[in-house]
Design a protein around this motif. Sequence first.
Motif, PDB file in Angstrom:
ATOM      1  N   MET A  88       0.831  -1.270   0.092  1.00 44.24           N
ATOM      2  CA  MET A  88      -0.072  -0.013  -0.042  1.00 44.24           C
ATOM      3  C   MET A  88       0.851   1.508   0.014  1.00 44.24           C
ATOM      4  SD  MET A  88      -2.646  -1.238  -0.210  1.00 44.24           S
ATOM      5  CE  MET A  88      -4.100  -0.136   0.037  1.00 44.24           C
ATOM      6  N   GLY A  89       2.333   1.087   0.309  1.00 44.35           N
ATOM      7  CA  GLY A  89       2.958   2.300   0.461  1.00 44.35           C
ATOM      8  C   GLY A  89       2.984   3.214   1.416  1.00 44.35           C
ATOM      9  N   ASP A  90       3.198   2.997   2.811  1.00 47.34           N
ATOM     10  CA  ASP A  90       3.076   3.917   4.004  1.00 47.34           C
ATOM     11  C   ASP A  90       4.692   4.450   3.911  1.00 47.34           C
ATOM     12  OD1 ASP A  90       4.876   1.296   4.474  1.00 47.34           O
ATOM     13  OD2 ASP A  90       3.628   1.167   6.345  1.00 47.34           O
ATOM     14  N   LYS A  91       4.717   5.449   4.713  1.00 49.54           N
ATOM     15  CA  LYS A  91       5.858   6.330   4.826  1.00 49.54           C
ATOM     16  C   LYS A  91       7.017   5.712   5.268  1.00 49.54           C
ATOM     17  CE  LYS A  91       2.943  10.429   5.791  1.00 49.54           C
ATOM     18  NZ  LYS A  91       2.492  11.238   6.961  1.00 49.54           N
ATOM     19  N   SER A  92       6.760   4.546   6.144  1.00 49.42           N
ATOM     20  CA  SER A  92       8.341   3.879   6.589  1.00 49.42           C
ATOM     21  C   SER A  92       8.774   3.295   5.438  1.00 49.42           C
ATOM     22  CB  SER A  92       7.624   2.781   7.964  1.00 49.42           C
ATOM     23  OG  SER A  92       6.839   2.020   7.322  1.00 49.42           O
ATOM     24  N   LYS A  93       7.953   2.847   4.437  1.00 54.03           N
ATOM     25  CA  LYS A  93       8.464   2.243   3.369  1.00 54.03           C
ATOM     26  C   LYS A  93       9.357   2.986   2.519  1.00 54.03           C
ATOM     27  CE  LYS A  93       7.346   0.204  -1.169  1.00 54.03           C
ATOM     28  NZ  LYS A  93       6.735   0.143  -2.133  1.00 54.03           N
ATOM     29  N   LYS A  94       9.041   4.535   2.350  1.00 55.41           N
ATOM     30  CA  LYS A  94       9.696   5.100   1.619  1.00 55.41           C
ATOM     31  C   LYS A  94      10.853   5.617   2.309  1.00 55.41           C
ATOM     32  CE  LYS A  94       5.927   7.355  -1.052  1.00 55.41           C
ATOM     33  NZ  LYS A  94       5.227   8.417  -1.319  1.00 55.41           N
ATOM     34  N   ALA A  95      10.997   5.554   3.666  1.00 52.58           N
ATOM     35  CA  ALA A  95      12.339   5.795   4.280  1.00 52.58           C
ATOM     36  C   ALA A  95      13.097   4.748   4.328  1.00 52.58           C
ATOM     37  CB  ALA A  95      11.799   6.097   5.780  1.00 52.58           C
ATOM     38  N   ALA A  96      12.461   3.647   4.243  1.00 57.45           N
ATOM     39  CA  ALA A  96      13.572   2.280   4.178  1.00 57.45           C
ATOM     40  C   ALA A  96      14.130   2.040   2.979  1.00 57.45           C
ATOM     41  CB  ALA A  96      12.488   1.167   4.590  1.00 57.45           C
ATOM     42  N   GLU A  97      13.279   2.557   1.636  1.00 53.01           N
ATOM     43  CA  GLU A  97      13.856   2.315   0.455  1.00 53.01           C
ATOM     44  C   GLU A  97      15.057   3.435   0.206  1.00 53.01           C
ATOM     45  OE1 GLU A  97      10.734   2.837  -2.288  1.00 53.01           O
ATOM     46  OE2 GLU A  97      10.235   0.817  -2.169  1.00 53.01           O
ATOM     47  N   LYS A 111      21.156   3.966  -0.186  1.00 52.33           N
ATOM     48  CA  LYS A 111      22.470   4.197   0.395  1.00 52.33           C
ATOM     49  C   LYS A 111      23.223   3.153   0.490  1.00 52.33           C
ATOM     50  CE  LYS A 111      20.940   8.618   2.607  1.00 52.33           C
ATOM     51  NZ  LYS A 111      20.796   9.175   3.455  1.00 52.33           N
ATOM     52  N   THR A 112      22.860   2.158   1.310  1.00 54.11           N
ATOM     53  CA  THR A 112      23.514   1.032   1.697  1.00 54.11           C
ATOM     54  C   THR A 112      23.776  -0.077   0.588  1.00 54.11           C
ATOM     55  OG1 THR A 112      21.551  -0.199   2.447  1.00 54.11           O
ATOM     56  CG2 THR A 112      22.923   1.094   4.012  1.00 54.11           C
ATOM     57  N   SER A 113      22.835   0.026  -0.031  1.00 56.34           N
ATOM     58  CA  SER A 113      23.162  -1.146  -1.353  1.00 56.34           C
ATOM     59  C   SER A 113      24.339  -0.676  -2.305  1.00 56.34           C
ATOM     60  CB  SER A 113      22.049  -1.239  -2.394  1.00 56.34           C
ATOM     61  OG  SER A 113      21.708  -0.115  -2.883  1.00 56.34           O
ATOM     62  N   ALA A 114      24.813   0.475  -2.497  1.00 51.69           N
ATOM     63  CA  ALA A 114      25.744   0.949  -3.247  1.00 51.69           C
ATOM     64  C   ALA A 114      27.005   0.436  -2.715  1.00 51.69           C
ATOM     65  CB  ALA A 114      25.611   2.333  -3.519  1.00 51.69           C
ATOM     66  N   ALA A 115      26.842   0.545  -1.199  1.00 54.35           N
ATOM     67  CA  ALA A 115      28.177   0.287  -0.479  1.00 54.35           C
ATOM     68  C   ALA A 115      28.344  -1.401  -0.375  1.00 54.35           C
ATOM     69  CB  ALA A 115      28.246   0.689   0.851  1.00 54.35           C
ATOM     70  N   ALA A 116      27.317  -2.158  -0.214  1.00 56.92           N
ATOM     71  CA  ALA A 116      27.364  -3.588  -0.305  1.00 56.92           C
ATOM     72  C   ALA A 116      27.139  -4.347  -1.586  1.00 56.92           C
ATOM     73  CB  ALA A 116      26.193  -4.004   0.756  1.00 56.92           C
ATOM     74  N   LYS A 117      27.316  -3.770  -2.453  1.00 51.30           N
ATOM     75  CA  LYS A 117      27.152  -4.408  -3.924  1.00 51.30           C
ATOM     76  C   LYS A 117      28.331  -5.266  -4.102  1.00 51.30           C
ATOM     77  CE  LYS A 117      24.500  -3.267  -7.762  1.00 51.30           C
ATOM     78  NZ  LYS A 117      23.359  -2.550  -7.827  1.00 51.30           N
ATOM     79  N   GLY A 118      27.822  -6.732  -4.468  1.00 54.37           N
ATOM     80  CA  GLY A 118      28.881  -7.662  -4.754  1.00 54.37           C
ATOM     81  C   GLY A 118      29.291  -8.377  -3.506  1.00 54.37           C
ATOM     82  N   LYS A 119      28.943  -7.816  -2.385  1.00 56.47           N
ATOM     83  CA  LYS A 119      29.353  -8.583  -1.087  1.00 56.47           C
ATOM     84  C   LYS A 119      28.624  -9.913  -0.935  1.00 56.47           C
ATOM     85  CE  LYS A 119      32.248  -5.286   1.095  1.00 56.47           C
ATOM     86  NZ  LYS A 119      32.954  -4.884   2.221  1.00 56.47           N
ATOM     87  N   SER A 120      29.314 -10.833  -0.172  1.00 58.96           N
ATOM     88  CA  SER A 120      28.580 -12.129   0.149  1.00 58.96           C
ATOM     89  C   SER A 120      28.068 -11.903   1.428  1.00 58.96           C
ATOM     90  CB  SER A 120      29.470 -13.151  -0.107  1.00 58.96           C
ATOM     91  OG  SER A 120      30.756 -13.193   0.912  1.00 58.96           O
TER      92      SER A 120
END
Length: 191
Positions: free
Chosen positions: A113-122, A127-136
């Motif tokens: 349904m798209g609540d505010k907490s989801k947008k903040a989590a995304e 931010k973190t996915s760019a740093a953790a990309k390719g890590k096991s």
Amino acid sequence: MAGKKIVQKVKRSAPEFSTLRKSITPGTIAIMLAGRFRGKRCVVVKQLPHNGPLVVSGPFKLNGVPLRRVDSRYIIATSTKVDISSVDVSKVTPETFKRAATEKRVKGEGEFMGDKSKKAAEKEARKTSAAAKGKSPNGGRVSDERRNLQKAVDAGIMAALKKDIVGKEKAGYLKSIFTVKPGDAPHRMQW
């Protein structure tokens, strides 16, 4: 008829079944053709059951090649061999190379349904996915169990090299990198 050798048939579904080239046996020094360690020489440790990939090791101390699986298509077997019959490879199994399972995120109604907490989590996830990309899942670190297995196998291979009459030359051979230079004819080389 006394001189005729009888070959036992092995079912294709049996763990012992293998379509491996005759030149590739445990202890054969091979040249890796692809991947991160291409051009490096390594020692064939064993073949995994059910016609699986080969397990090779540098030894890590000599040339930095860890205990890893390699398809037999991606190696050239040389005629040089090391007697590794005394090396205990019983702990090297397919489970040794299994990766840790990653946690799957749970999808719920709030996410849909798209609540505010989801947008903040995304936003935080981007931010973190760019740093953790390719890590096991284990953060790119080797487990202690795997490290100890590597040390045990390499210690056996190094001991076998020391026992060998031309062990120093073989150690130097394992350290060297294979390259093909202009004018070389690989199809005429004696492996």
